[in-house]
Design an enzyme around this catalytic site. Sequence first.
Site, PDB file in Angstrom:
ATOM      1  N   ASN A  47      23.010  60.410  71.928  1.00 22.70           N
ATOM      2  CA  ASN A  47      22.128  59.394  71.360  1.00 22.70           C
ATOM      3  C   ASN A  47      20.768  59.346  72.062  1.00 22.70           C
ATOM      4  O   ASN A  47      20.705  59.364  73.296  1.00 22.70           O
ATOM      5  CB  ASN A  47      22.770  58.008  71.490  1.00 22.70           C
ATOM      6  CG  ASN A  47      24.097  57.929  70.767  1.00 22.70           C
ATOM      7  OD1 ASN A  47      24.247  58.467  69.678  1.00 22.70           O
ATOM      8  ND2 ASN A  47      25.064  57.267  71.377  1.00 22.70           N
ATOM      9  N   SER A  75       0.801  44.789  42.517  1.00 21.96           N
ATOM     10  CA  SER A  75       0.057  44.058  43.551  1.00 21.96           C
ATOM     11  C   SER A  75      -1.269  43.528  43.035  1.00 21.96           C
ATOM     12  O   SER A  75      -2.028  42.927  43.789  1.00 21.96           O
ATOM     13  CB  SER A  75      -0.181  44.968  44.772  1.00 21.96           C
ATOM     14  OG  SER A  75      -0.952  46.098  44.406  1.00 21.96           O
ATOM     15  N   ASN A 102      -3.546  55.483  49.119  1.00 18.22           N
ATOM     16  CA  ASN A 102      -3.412  55.114  50.532  1.00 18.22           C
ATOM     17  C   ASN A 102      -4.775  55.128  51.221  1.00 18.22           C
ATOM     18  O   ASN A 102      -5.095  54.238  52.018  1.00 18.22           O
ATOM     19  CB  ASN A 102      -2.470  56.085  51.251  1.00 18.22           C
ATOM     20  CG  ASN A 102      -1.067  56.046  50.692  1.00 18.22           C
ATOM     21  OD1 ASN A 102      -0.653  55.059  50.108  1.00 18.22           O
ATOM     22  ND2 ASN A 102      -0.337  57.126  50.862  1.00 18.22           N
ATOM     23  N   SER A 154      28.629  58.272  73.587  1.00 19.02           N
ATOM     24  CA  SER A 154      29.381  57.212  72.931  1.00 19.02           C
ATOM     25  C   SER A 154      30.713  57.030  73.636  1.00 19.02           C
ATOM     26  O   SER A 154      31.340  57.998  74.074  1.00 19.02           O
ATOM     27  CB  SER A 154      29.617  57.565  71.454  1.00 19.02           C
ATOM     28  OG  SER A 154      30.602  56.741  70.880  1.00 19.02           O
ATOM     29  N   TYR A 165      -6.480  20.739  81.401  1.00 16.46           N
ATOM     30  CA  TYR A 165      -5.165  21.304  81.709  1.00 16.46           C
ATOM     31  C   TYR A 165      -4.062  20.342  81.307  1.00 16.46           C
ATOM     32  O   TYR A 165      -4.144  19.137  81.529  1.00 16.46           O
ATOM     33  CB  TYR A 165      -5.049  21.622  83.197  1.00 16.46           C
ATOM     34  CG  TYR A 165      -3.718  22.235  83.549  1.00 16.46           C
ATOM     35  CD1 TYR A 165      -3.495  23.592  83.345  1.00 16.46           C
ATOM     36  CD2 TYR A 165      -2.673  21.454  84.040  1.00 16.46           C
ATOM     37  CE1 TYR A 165      -2.271  24.171  83.644  1.00 16.46           C
ATOM     38  CE2 TYR A 165      -1.445  22.024  84.344  1.00 16.46           C
ATOM     39  CZ  TYR A 165      -1.247  23.380  84.142  1.00 16.46           C
ATOM     40  OH  TYR A 165      -0.025  23.948  84.433  1.00 16.46           O
ATOM     41  N   HIS A 194     -22.459  27.915  62.245  1.00 19.50           N
ATOM     42  CA  HIS A 194     -22.673  26.588  61.657  1.00 19.50           C
ATOM     43  C   HIS A 194     -21.956  25.523  62.483  1.00 19.50           C
ATOM     44  O   HIS A 194     -22.508  24.441  62.742  1.00 19.50           O
ATOM     45  CB  HIS A 194     -22.173  26.574  60.216  1.00 19.50           C
ATOM     46  CG  HIS A 194     -22.251  25.241  59.560  1.00 19.50           C
ATOM     47  ND1 HIS A 194     -23.447  24.603  59.295  1.00 19.50           N
ATOM     48  CD2 HIS A 194     -21.274  24.400  59.134  1.00 19.50           C
ATOM     49  CE1 HIS A 194     -23.218  23.439  58.725  1.00 19.50           C
ATOM     50  NE2 HIS A 194     -21.905  23.287  58.624  1.00 19.50           N
ATOM     51  N   GLN A 250       2.144  25.575  82.109  1.00 19.62           N
ATOM     52  CA  GLN A 250       3.023  26.204  83.097  1.00 19.62           C
ATOM     53  C   GLN A 250       3.862  27.301  82.453  1.00 19.62           C
ATOM     54  O   GLN A 250       4.259  28.270  83.100  1.00 19.62           O
ATOM     55  CB  GLN A 250       3.941  25.142  83.729  1.00 19.62           C
ATOM     56  CG  GLN A 250       4.960  25.713  84.713  1.00 19.62           C
ATOM     57  CD  GLN A 250       5.779  24.628  85.379  1.00 19.62           C
ATOM     58  OE1 GLN A 250       5.232  23.730  86.011  1.00 19.62           O
ATOM     59  NE2 GLN A 250       7.099  24.704  85.213  1.00 19.62           N
ATOM     60  N   LYS A 284       3.143  31.813  81.953  1.00 22.49           N
ATOM     61  CA  LYS A 284       3.276  32.941  82.863  1.00 22.49           C
ATOM     62  C   LYS A 284       4.439  33.869  82.534  1.00 22.49           C
ATOM     63  O   LYS A 284       4.303  35.101  82.569  1.00 22.49           O
ATOM     64  CB  LYS A 284       3.396  32.437  84.301  1.00 22.49           C
ATOM     65  CG  LYS A 284       2.147  31.686  84.755  1.00 22.49           C
ATOM     66  CD  LYS A 284       2.405  30.838  85.950  1.00 22.49           C
ATOM     67  CE  LYS A 284       1.255  29.851  86.143  1.00 22.49           C
ATOM     68  NZ  LYS A 284       1.156  28.866  85.037  1.00 22.49           N
TER      69      LYS A 284
END
Length: 462
Positions: A288, A70, A157, A280, A320, A181, A325, A328
Amino acid sequence: MESLAAFSSSFALAPPLADYSVCRSRRGWAFPPRRINTRMEAQAKPKEAKLWGGRFKEGVTDAVEHFTESISFDKELYKHDIMGSRAHASMLAQQGLITASDRDSIIQGLNEIERRIENGEFNWRADREDVHMNIEAALTDMIGEPAKKLHTARSRNDQVVTDLRLWCRDAIDRIIASMKHLQVSLLTLALKNEGLIVPGLPIDRFMTSDALGFTAPLRNRYVVVPRSMDAVSDRDFILEFLSANAITAVHLSRLGEEWVLWASEEFGFITPSDSVSTGSSIMPQKKNPDPMELVRGKSARVIGNLVTLLTLCKGLPHAYNRDLQEDKEPVFDSVKTILGMLEVSAEFALNITFNRGRIQKALPAGYLDATTLADYLVKKGVPFRTSHDIVGKSVALCTSKNCQLLDLSLDELRSINPVFDNDVYEFLGVENAIQKFRSYGSSGSACVADQLDYWIKKLEMK
């Protein structure tokens, strides 16, 4: 046939693949040995030992090394990595884990590395994987043994998340400066047109705002755009709301994934009650944890709703537009979905049982006491990097004997390094290891109890 011919011709136009060229013979496809020779040559090249390579008997292949590096992009974090290392070295000295002389050598070395990077004199190496390893290895080359103590009590980490936090903090400062700015530029434009009159009606927006429980009317963000035009097209509040929902959904999804894994036959750490499980249609033995699988799945739609509104707003002019519309349904859906995810996650949490015996049986796997063994060596004055290598070799011995670190005799440990003594067994075994974790936020019993007390007070539970 024409499309097939075009498809075939596209291969003819493509350049040959290096090292993977093949040729057709009467007996079929012939693969020349070129690639095999290349790999052998690459493996024959001497490579620098990895700082984490103590328990490994062979190095990674060139393909793995190139795929996992990396440094090509995370060297951007060099200044913040060095900043974090300076602070860490000072803390280690304050706690008596390294000497003041070691601290000074480390900080002086880090300052020199920073100078070299900024002057373009630093040699970034892909075989050292990332910015952390590049800087630490260069520091070791420069000052020797003290550098091997710098990684005490931290991992990469820890470093990368700290580096990113510091980088983001600085980036925010730069963005704010650039925003100012832009604001000054817009204000300058407004001042040039100060006499321009826009018709409007005299109203008291503060009275209306106060009646609705808002702190104040919206202020102009763009000084050259009338507030009424900006206000009716502003959807930032929805974007922030959906962003918070999306982040919440990701956290719930990760929690769901943990519980799904822990409930699997392979782990068996938890057993959900029948009231939060499904069966199942073909396998009668199955039980499950479907609610949490659905929590994991439904997070995608909450994330998608945020992306939907971001895409909706990105090309709109001020004032607008009828496009809005469509704002929502994503909001309504996100709220409904998040509330359902939260409710079923709480329901699931109240209806699971931890299988203590299964968990206890799994604890020895993975040598969880290896890190505390490294801490033991640090307390004996061994630099952490050297400790890491010693413990790696100890783990390698355990894997060859199919045993745990606690099972190694003192003579076996001393065959790796003579610094080991009888007190080493106070650091080995999961129970002993856990009791050694005492710093804030760790998984030691006392620290976990403190966290529980904090949240009981925070949530006002009785």
